[in-house]
Design a protein around this motif. Structure first.
Motif, PDB file in Angstrom:
ATOM      1  N   LYS A 138       0.829  -1.224   0.000  1.00  0.00           N
ATOM      2  CA  LYS A 138       0.000   0.000   0.000  1.00  0.00           C
ATOM      3  C   LYS A 138       0.857   1.265   0.000  1.00  0.00           C
ATOM      4  O   LYS A 138       0.423   2.321  -0.459  1.00  0.00           O
ATOM      5  N   LYS A 141       1.140   2.592  -3.561  1.00  0.00           N
ATOM      6  CA  LYS A 141      -0.123   2.471  -4.305  1.00  0.00           C
ATOM      7  C   LYS A 141      -0.210   3.423  -5.498  1.00  0.00           C
ATOM      8  O   LYS A 141      -0.511   3.013  -6.621  1.00  0.00           O
ATOM      9  N   THR A 169      -5.135  -4.245  -5.757  1.00  0.00           N
ATOM     10  CA  THR A 169      -5.030  -3.233  -4.692  1.00  0.00           C
ATOM     11  C   THR A 169      -5.899  -3.629  -3.493  1.00  0.00           C
ATOM     12  O   THR A 169      -6.416  -2.791  -2.786  1.00  0.00           O
TER      13      THR A 169
END
Length: 407
Positions: A138, A141, A169
């Motif tokens: 993350k 991202k 994701t």
């Protein structure tokens, strides 16, 4: 018969078409350079720069974009690994049997921080005719989303579906649920990360897992080592890039080395001057009061990814081999010696993916070993060990041609 999973038919794309996508991708990365760096800045601004190893891996600047473009170009220029004939024979019964390289199918790679993996892993998988699911961390991202966008542009420009290269994701819990019960067939999972991630994936995966292992690399200074070379190699292996899995963690010095005591103190002083925290076993701690004694055996198993190193004493080559095989991550190990017989024994008996005589562990890397871009550095023994490049990213398949033969 009803399948609860989406099955996949593996369409073989021609080499020319694959190379056309890579040509487009190299151009698109250059055109989107500003956007990519801007998106990466969002990730960097949200990240703690005190976690230096991770922060270094996260940065995308002009040089990193150039590196991505060069990885794409490099794979473009490599021969297609699919459809190579590995064996060809005709039996007495007239059956003609060929064994040829074949795509894996769908590969899932799980990795942290480094956005360049989004390029390197995907370019290799695509050229090897596999679909790839990219599960980045993350913390990267925004960088990964923009890089996936670049891939999709390159695929669409050449009339291919975007599902060849996809970013996942999902948050951690959903990723874990996906691993336990994938919504589509996976053929290979490559976890690049810490022990916890690797053991989780091994426990829950329904398909082969190729472990990109931890480092915890060792260097043994034999009694016939060239001391000046040894100091240079240690400094490079330890300080050149602490965030790399091929960085050096543990140094074993043979007590039979001439001027052993002075050399230990000299090494520790040089390491400290370079900013390395020196941890020591009881023998080294006695010789060098500025070193910190290792109190817990767990430290021996640890990959540091930091400016610290253990310096310890061994009394023989056999003792060094035993210590390394007990504690190392099976990644890279070096012997510093001018005695080729002892080097040969060390290299044969050490259980690591790469073993070195008189060179830095920092060379365990696809590019540095001449393999080209790499998907991972495998410390598993099946199906490949060491840097996993394009040629290793295929499986095989038997093609049997008959004329009505029965057994």
């Amino acid at each position: 018969m009803k399948l609860n999973q989406q099955t996949h038919n593996m369409e073989l794309i021609s080499t020319d078409k694959k190379n056309a996508v890579l040509k487009s991708m190299a151009r698109i990365l250059d055109e989107m350079r500003g956007e990519i760096i801007a998106e990466n800045k969002k990730d960097l601004d949200a990240f703690d720069p005190n976690d230096r190893a991770m922060y270094d891996r996260l940065i995308v600047n002009d040089a990193k974009v150039d590196g991505m473009i060069s990885a794409v170009n490099q794979v473009h220029d490599m021969p297609d690994p699919v459809g190579k004939v590995l064996a060809d024979r005709t039996l007495d019964n007239g059956l003609h049997i060929q064994n040829k390289t074949a795509p894996f199918g769908t590969i899932l790679i799980i990795y942290e921080s480094r956005p360049d993996v989004t390029i390197e892993a995907a370019v290799l998988a695509f050229k090897a005719n596999s679909k790839i699911l990219l599960k980045g961390g993350k913390e990267a991202k925004n960088s990964n989303i923009i890089l996936e966008k670049a891939w999709h542009k390159a695929l669409e420009e050449n009339g291919l579906k975007t599902d060849w290269i996809r970013l996942m994701t999902l948050p951690r819990e959903e990723t874990q649920a996906f691993l336990r019960n994938p919504s589509e067939q996976l053929d290979l999972i490559v976890p690049r990360g810490g022990e916890r991630l690797i053991s989780f994936v091994k426990e829950h995966a329904q398909c082969p897992v190729l472990v990109s292992g931890r480092g915890n690399n060792f260097l043994y200074v034999d009694k016939e080592a060239d001391w000046n070379k040894t100091l240079e190699v240690i400094l490079n292996a330890k300080t050149d890039k602490i965030s790399a899995c091929n960085a050096l963690d543990k140094i074993l010095i043979d007590e039979n080395l001439p001027e052993y005591k002075q050399k230990v103190v000299e090494l520790n002083t040089i390491l400290r001057e370079a900013g390395v925290e020196v941890l020591a076993d009881e023998h080294v701690a006695e010789l060098d009061s500025d070193s910190i004694k290792v109190e817990n055996e767990d430290t021996w198993y640890e990959e540091f990814l930091a400016m610290k190193s253990v310096v310890a004493t061994v009394d023989s080559l056999e003792n060094a081999i035993e210590t390394i095989n007990k504690y190392s991550g099976g990644h890279s190990s070096t012997i510093m010696t001018s005695n080729n017989d002892r080097a040969a024994k060390f290299m044969e008996q050490i259980d690591s993916a790469a073993v070195y005589q008189n060179a830095s562990t920092r060379f365990t890397d696809g590019g540095a070993m001449g393999v080209g871009a790499e998907l991972a550095i495998s410390t598993d023994k099946l199906h490949h060990r060491g840097p996993l490049g394009l040629d290793q990213l295929v499986t095989n398949k038997y093609y049997v041609y008959g004329d009505g033969q029965v057994r």
